[in-house]
Motif scaffolding. Structure first.
Motif, mmCIF file in Angstrom:
data_model
loop_
_atom_site.group_PDB
_atom_site.id
_atom_site.type_symbol
_atom_site.label_atom_id
_atom_site.label_comp_id
_atom_site.label_asym_id
_atom_site.label_seq_id
_atom_site.Cartn_x
_atom_site.Cartn_y
_atom_site.Cartn_z
ATOM 1 N N LEU A 263 0.826 -1.206 0.000
ATOM 2 C CA LEU A 263 0.000 0.000 0.000
ATOM 3 C C LEU A 263 0.866 1.264 0.000
ATOM 4 C CD1 LEU A 263 -2.880 1.096 0.088
ATOM 5 C CD2 LEU A 263 -2.790 0.982 2.592
ATOM 6 N N SER A 264 1.989 1.223 0.717
ATOM 7 C CA SER A 264 2.891 2.377 0.760
ATOM 8 C C SER A 264 3.491 2.656 -0.618
ATOM 9 C CB SER A 264 4.017 2.146 1.772
ATOM 10 O OG SER A 264 4.732 0.961 1.458
ATOM 11 N N GLU A 265 3.762 1.598 -1.392
ATOM 12 C CA GLU A 265 4.279 1.772 -2.745
ATOM 13 C C GLU A 265 3.208 2.375 -3.658
ATOM 14 O OE1 GLU A 265 7.305 -1.600 -3.966
ATOM 15 O OE2 GLU A 265 5.624 -2.506 -2.871
ATOM 16 N N PHE A 266 1.968 1.932 -3.446
ATOM 17 C CA PHE A 266 0.860 2.483 -4.243
ATOM 18 C C PHE A 266 0.701 3.976 -3.977
ATOM 19 C CE2 PHE A 266 -3.696 3.667 -4.258
ATOM 20 C CZ PHE A 266 -3.890 3.672 -5.633
ATOM 21 N N ASP A 267 0.840 4.387 -2.724
ATOM 22 C CA ASP A 267 0.722 5.805 -2.390
ATOM 23 C C ASP A 267 1.754 6.643 -3.132
ATOM 24 O OD1 ASP A 267 -1.432 5.472 -0.732
ATOM 25 O OD2 ASP A 267 -0.251 5.315 1.113
ATOM 26 N N GLU A 268 2.968 6.110 -3.261
ATOM 27 C CA GLU A 268 4.022 6.826 -3.989
ATOM 28 C C GLU A 268 3.681 6.944 -5.473
ATOM 29 O OE1 GLU A 268 7.708 4.858 -3.247
ATOM 30 O OE2 GLU A 268 7.680 5.247 -1.085
ATOM 31 N N ILE A 269 3.150 5.858 -6.027
ATOM 32 C CA ILE A 269 2.776 5.858 -7.441
ATOM 33 C C ILE A 269 1.581 6.793 -7.673
ATOM 34 C CG2 ILE A 269 1.836 4.435 -9.319
ATOM 35 C CD1 ILE A 269 3.522 2.120 -8.168
ATOM 36 N N LEU A 270 0.645 6.785 -6.742
ATOM 37 C CA LEU A 270 -0.518 7.665 -6.838
ATOM 38 C C LEU A 270 -0.086 9.128 -6.881
ATOM 39 C CD1 LEU A 270 -3.579 8.186 -6.798
ATOM 40 C CD2 LEU A 270 -3.477 8.074 -4.289
ATOM 41 N N GLU A 271 0.897 9.465 -6.080
ATOM 42 C CA GLU A 271 1.416 10.839 -6.069
ATOM 43 C C GLU A 271 2.029 11.200 -7.420
ATOM 44 O OE1 GLU A 271 4.496 13.572 -3.445
ATOM 45 O OE2 GLU A 271 3.660 11.738 -2.577
ATOM 46 N N GLN A 272 2.705 10.251 -8.041
ATOM 47 C CA GLN A 272 3.267 10.485 -9.374
ATOM 48 C C GLN A 272 2.159 10.722 -10.402
ATOM 49 O OE1 GLN A 272 6.457 7.787 -10.751
ATOM 50 N NE2 GLN A 272 6.538 6.967 -8.655
ATOM 51 N N ILE A 273 1.101 9.911 -10.306
ATOM 52 C CA ILE A 273 -0.041 10.060 -11.219
ATOM 53 C C ILE A 273 -0.659 11.446 -11.063
ATOM 54 C CG2 ILE A 273 -2.383 9.262 -11.771
ATOM 55 C CD1 ILE A 273 -1.472 6.440 -10.931
ATOM 56 N N GLU A 274 -0.880 11.841 -9.807
ATOM 57 C CA GLU A 274 -1.492 13.148 -9.528
ATOM 58 C C GLU A 274 -0.677 14.290 -10.124
ATOM 59 O OE1 GLU A 274 -3.154 11.678 -5.180
ATOM 60 O OE2 GLU A 274 -1.648 13.262 -5.309
ATOM 61 N N GLU A 275 0.632 14.235 -9.918
ATOM 62 C CA GLU A 275 1.501 15.304 -10.409
ATOM 63 C C GLU A 275 1.479 15.378 -11.935
ATOM 64 O OE1 GLU A 275 3.083 17.658 -8.648
ATOM 65 O OE2 GLU A 275 2.053 16.804 -6.909
ATOM 66 N N ARG A 276 1.538 14.225 -12.583
ATOM 67 C CA ARG A 276 1.570 14.212 -14.052
ATOM 68 C C ARG A 276 0.265 14.733 -14.656
ATOM 69 N NH1 ARG A 276 5.113 9.247 -16.575
ATOM 70 N NH2 ARG A 276 6.854 9.335 -15.094
ATOM 71 N N VAL A 277 -0.862 14.225 -14.186
ATOM 72 C CA VAL A 277 -2.132 14.628 -14.799
ATOM 73 C C VAL A 277 -2.503 16.067 -14.446
ATOM 74 C CG1 VAL A 277 -2.984 12.255 -14.905
ATOM 75 C CG2 VAL A 277 -3.574 13.674 -12.927
ATOM 76 N N TYR A 278 -2.026 16.540 -13.291
ATOM 77 C CA TYR A 278 -2.321 17.926 -12.909
ATOM 78 C C TYR A 278 -1.516 18.910 -13.750
ATOM 79 C CZ TYR A 278 -2.632 22.228 -10.199
ATOM 80 O OH TYR A 278 -2.817 23.535 -9.817
ATOM 81 N N HIS A 279 -0.222 18.690 -13.853
ATOM 82 C CA HIS A 279 0.637 19.633 -14.556
ATOM 83 C C HIS A 279 0.502 19.544 -16.076
ATOM 84 C CE1 HIS A 279 2.573 21.146 -10.986
ATOM 85 N NE2 HIS A 279 2.841 19.904 -10.572
ATOM 86 N N GLN A 280 0.164 18.372 -16.596
ATOM 87 C CA GLN A 280 0.055 18.219 -18.058
ATOM 88 C C GLN A 280 -1.362 18.441 -18.585
ATOM 89 O OE1 GLN A 280 2.118 14.802 -19.814
ATOM 90 N NE2 GLN A 280 3.392 14.600 -17.981
ATOM 91 N N TYR A 281 -2.371 18.150 -17.748
ATOM 92 C CA TYR A 281 -3.752 18.199 -18.241
ATOM 93 C C TYR A 281 -4.701 19.021 -17.380
ATOM 94 C CZ TYR A 281 -1.793 14.218 -20.753
ATOM 95 O OH TYR A 281 -0.982 13.416 -21.512
ATOM 96 N N GLY A 282 -4.225 19.525 -16.244
ATOM 97 C CA GLY A 282 -5.086 20.334 -15.389
ATOM 98 C C GLY A 282 -6.075 19.536 -14.561
#
Length: 304
Positions: A263-282
């Protein structure tokens, strides 16, 4: 299932409400003056401008109420609060623009067949008053109109009415000095066509949001490819992307992992997803369902 979001930008609701209140008062005064003047002078263009001003009053009241509702917080039975209130207001106001335009076209065609002499002096003075009043209102809400669909709908009502008043003024001058009375229904027709031109895009835009369509600035296949670039992600499917209002774009998806991660690894990956979709797609609200070895169709990117 995990959910996270980036905080959207909040506008100055109180200032918007005050500006809308001032615009409502000005348009009530202008409407009353134009109705009286139109009946006395016999000007269809002036009466049509008064009708549009009255629709402005109604649209501004709708916008004012929606602005007030949007401040209300979410509750257990309204988990999104009233965040869609301003989108509904924009839709209603855009629709009224179209209805008013159709009515004006019908009246203009009738007057073409039966032109009437018009008291041009009253038309000229009342159109000048309307230009000043609507021009001031346009300046008041222009800034918020750039970033808020509800305020844009109110702004379009006011802007088109100001331009309509300019057209009425030109018509009044032509009638006074050249006795060209057919200019009155012609200007009415041009005003109506301009209303349709201005209102259609806003109607389409607000309808897209209300129907939960994917924002036109986002390509689903592209955002899936972006997320799939992250290490350990095998597949992204069952994607839904929608716009709640001007400030929030939501993404939900199933993500299939190559390994049975912690679950801790998923949280790290989730943060990566959030950053990418926010900065690239709003996209500022992300809801991901993690999967490993689950028996479902991974090829279906979008599904009801």
């Amino acid at each position: 299932m995990s959910h996270s979001h980036h905080q959207g930008h909040h506008h100055h609701h109180d200032l918007k409400g005050r500006n809308l209140g001032i615009s409502i008062f000005l348009n009530i005064v202008i409407t009353i003056a134009q109705v009286i003047g139109g009946l006395i002078s016999g000007s269809l263009a002036l009466l049509s401008d008064a009708l549009h001003n009255f629709s402005d009053v109604l649209s501004l009241i709708v916008s004012y109420i929606a602005n007030a509702l949007s401040k209300k917080k979410a509750s257990t039975n309204k988990t999104f609060g009233y965040k869609r209130a301003e989108i509904i207001a924009a839709f209603v106001n855009a629709a009224t623009l179209m209805v008013v335009a159709i009515f004006l076209i019908i009246e203009a065609v009738k007057r073409f067949y039966k032109p009437e002499e018009i008291g041009s002096d009253l038309v000229i003075w009342l159109s000048i008053i309307a230009i000043i009043g609507n021009g001031f209102s346009v300046l008041l809400i222009k800034k918020d109109a750039d970033v808020n669909m509800n305020m844009k709908s109110a702004y379009l009502h006011l802007l088109t009415d100001m331009l309509a008043s300019v057209a009425v003024l030109i018509g009044g001058v032509l009638m006074k000095f050249y006795s060209i009375f057919w200019i009155d229904p012609l200007l009415t027709l041009l005003i109506a066509l301009y209303l349709i031109y201005m209102g259609f895009d806003l109607l389409k835009e607000s309808t897209n949001v209300l129907m939960l369509f994917t924002p036109k600035t986002i390509a689903v296949q592209e955002i899936v490819a972006t997320i799939s670039e992250i290490k350990l992600i095998k597949n992204v499917h069952h994607v839904h992307i929608w716009q709640l209002n001007e400030e929030e774009i939501h993404l939900e998806a199933h993500v299939d992992f190559k390994e049975d991660i912690k679950l801790s690894e998923f949280d790290e990956i989730l943060e990566q997803i959030e950053e990418r979709v926010y900065h690239q797609y709003g996209v500022n609200h992300v809801n991901i369902q993690p999967e490993y070895g689950k028996c479902d169709n991974k090829k279906i990117i979008v599904q009801d």
